[in-house]
Design an enzyme around this catalytic site. Structure first.
Site, PDB file in Angstrom:
ATOM      1  N   HIS A 106       0.833  -1.210   0.000  1.00 11.42           N
ATOM      2  CA  HIS A 106       0.000   0.000   0.000  1.00 11.42           C
ATOM      3  C   HIS A 106       0.869   1.263   0.000  1.00 11.42           C
ATOM      4  O   HIS A 106       0.690   2.152  -0.850  1.00 11.42           O
ATOM      5  CB  HIS A 106      -0.913  -0.007   1.227  1.00 11.42           C
ATOM      6  CG  HIS A 106      -1.851   1.151   1.293  1.00 11.42           C
ATOM      7  ND1 HIS A 106      -3.124   1.109   0.773  1.00 11.42           N
ATOM      8  CD2 HIS A 106      -1.697   2.409   1.803  1.00 11.42           C
ATOM      9  CE1 HIS A 106      -3.726   2.271   0.968  1.00 11.42           C
ATOM     10  NE2 HIS A 106      -2.874   3.084   1.596  1.00 11.42           N
ATOM     11  N   GLU A 107       1.799   1.328   0.940  1.00 11.95           N
ATOM     12  CA  GLU A 107       2.642   2.517   1.051  1.00 11.95           C
ATOM     13  C   GLU A 107       3.590   2.636  -0.140  1.00 11.95           C
ATOM     14  O   GLU A 107       3.937   3.746  -0.558  1.00 11.95           O
ATOM     15  CB  GLU A 107       3.437   2.489   2.358  1.00 11.95           C
ATOM     16  CG  GLU A 107       2.588   2.482   3.612  1.00 11.95           C
ATOM     17  CD  GLU A 107       1.658   3.680   3.705  1.00 11.95           C
ATOM     18  OE1 GLU A 107       1.952   4.726   3.078  1.00 11.95           O
ATOM     19  OE2 GLU A 107       0.620   3.583   4.399  1.00 11.95           O
ATOM     20  N   HIS A 163       1.855   4.612  -2.822  1.00 14.75           N
ATOM     21  CA  HIS A 163       1.955   6.055  -2.575  1.00 14.75           C
ATOM     22  C   HIS A 163       3.362   6.567  -2.908  1.00 14.75           C
ATOM     23  O   HIS A 163       3.523   7.606  -3.553  1.00 14.75           O
ATOM     24  CB  HIS A 163       1.652   6.366  -1.104  1.00 14.75           C
ATOM     25  CG  HIS A 163       0.235   6.126  -0.693  1.00 14.75           C
ATOM     26  ND1 HIS A 163      -0.843   6.573  -1.436  1.00 14.75           N
ATOM     27  CD2 HIS A 163      -0.296   5.507   0.395  1.00 14.75           C
ATOM     28  CE1 HIS A 163      -1.968   6.241  -0.821  1.00 14.75           C
ATOM     29  NE2 HIS A 163      -1.657   5.580   0.287  1.00 14.75           N
TER      30      HIS A 163
END
Length: 344
Positions: free
Chosen positions: A21-22, A25
């Site tokens: 997920h990170e 980003h």
């Protein structure tokens, strides 16, 4: 020892989901020309860190969560590469990239699982259990299930989900039989109870499996990804409308318990659980809830429409309030998990 292994496995699973997920980003921010000050896995005190270029890469003590600290994300900055100074479409891509990476991870896992299976399941009835009530209610071998209780069925996973949502053991089905649509009213299934006393019905027939092809595997995996995503939204609506009691929502403790059960069933069930978790995280993060990516997305869409950002301090207040509500909700479901497990 088994529960200890499950806890460690749960930490690894959530660590992978958070990292993916990170990473979404992080990569999108870098490609968008945004300065990233820190990329961290975990929360709390820093255990390990390494500076590379302008970014600090850190592993933190609490194995829950993670973050990408971008210049000017939550504060004013004069840096030309600050998050707040980049075009709004770039910021939107950065915000949704984490959730999209979770969905991609789920899709890849489902490709692995579908490829490992002998056949690809369809929505066509192949045979019935010996005590099948649905066969006695008019369902026949060769029927292709098109809808249950008015909701479209695309894959076998949809059949199981719609049957699970039913409460009284009777469903209305539309099937394709000999090239014609046939409506079956009040198809009966046997009712059972889970460990918590909740009633549910399960499929009492087998679906037809077809030989694997590359296209068939990709299509089944994509549709199952969409199906799981739909389950998240529908389950949330069921929760809001009271169709599902909030006591059935699993928190961290409940998730470890579920993973423990999955591990006992084998690697395929465990991977299925990982796919379910990462898709859940991806969809949940896109909900328009303050403090989540979906909440930030709402503010960016408002900015794109009015061509002017909402003042940072007001947005900050909203996200802070949302964060406190999420923490309160997590404490509640954790308490519910513990009382449910000890009540067995």
């Amino acid at each position: 020892m088994n529960i200890v292994f499950s806890i460690l496995l749960a930490v690894l699973m959530f660590g992978l989901i958070i990292m993916i997920h990170e990473l979404g980003h992080f990569i999108t921010a870098k490609l968008g020309g945004i300065k990233v000050n820190e990329f961290a896995i975990g929360m709390g005190p820093t255990l390990l860190k390494r500076q590379k270029g302008e970014t600090t890469y850190a592993l933190r003590a609490v194995p829950i969560g993670g973050f990408v600290a971008m210049e000017g994300e939550d504060e004013d900055s004069t840096d030309e590469r600050a998050f707040s100074r980049r075009p709004v479409w770039i910021r939107i891509l950065v915000v949704i990239a984490g959730a999209l990476m979770n969905l991609v991870l789920g899709f890849v896992i489902l490709i692995i699982l579908t490829s490992a299976s002998k056949l690809v399941p369809t929505t066509t009835v192949a045979k019935f259990d010996e005590t099948s009530l649905s066969a006695q209610s008019g369902l026949q071998v060769g029927d292709e299930v098109l809808s249950i209780n008015g909701r479209r069925i695309y894959i076998a996973n949809d059949i199981d989900f719609e049957l699970m949502r039913d409460k009284d053991g009777y469903v209305d089905m539309t099937v394709l039989r000999d090239g014609e649509k046939v409506t079956l009213t009040g198809v009966q299934f046997a009712l059972a109870q889970d460990d918590n006393g909740n009633q549910f019905i399960s499929r009492d027939f087998w679906v037809l499996g077809v030989p694997k092809t590359v296209g068939g595997v990709l299509k089944e995996s994509a549709l199952k990804t969409v199906s799981i995503g739909k389950m998240v939204w529908v389950s949330l609506l069921d929760l809001i409308t009271g169709n599902v009691p909030i006591s059935q929502v699993a928190g961290p403790v409940g998730t470890v318990d579920i993973i423990n059960q999955a591990v006992s069933m084998g690697w395929e069930t465990t991977l299925n659980m990982l796919a379910l978790l990462t898709i859940n995280v991806g969809i949940f993060n896109l909900l328009p809830i303050p403090a989540l990516d979906g909440g930030r997305l709402v503010f960016l869409l408002i900015e794109a429409i009015r061509r002017k950002p909402i003042k940072a301090k007001y947005e900050g207040f909203v996200h802070a309030a949302g964060f406190l509500l999420l923490i309160g909700f997590m404490l509640f479901v954790t308490y519910s998990d513990i009382t449910r497990i000890f009540a067995r």
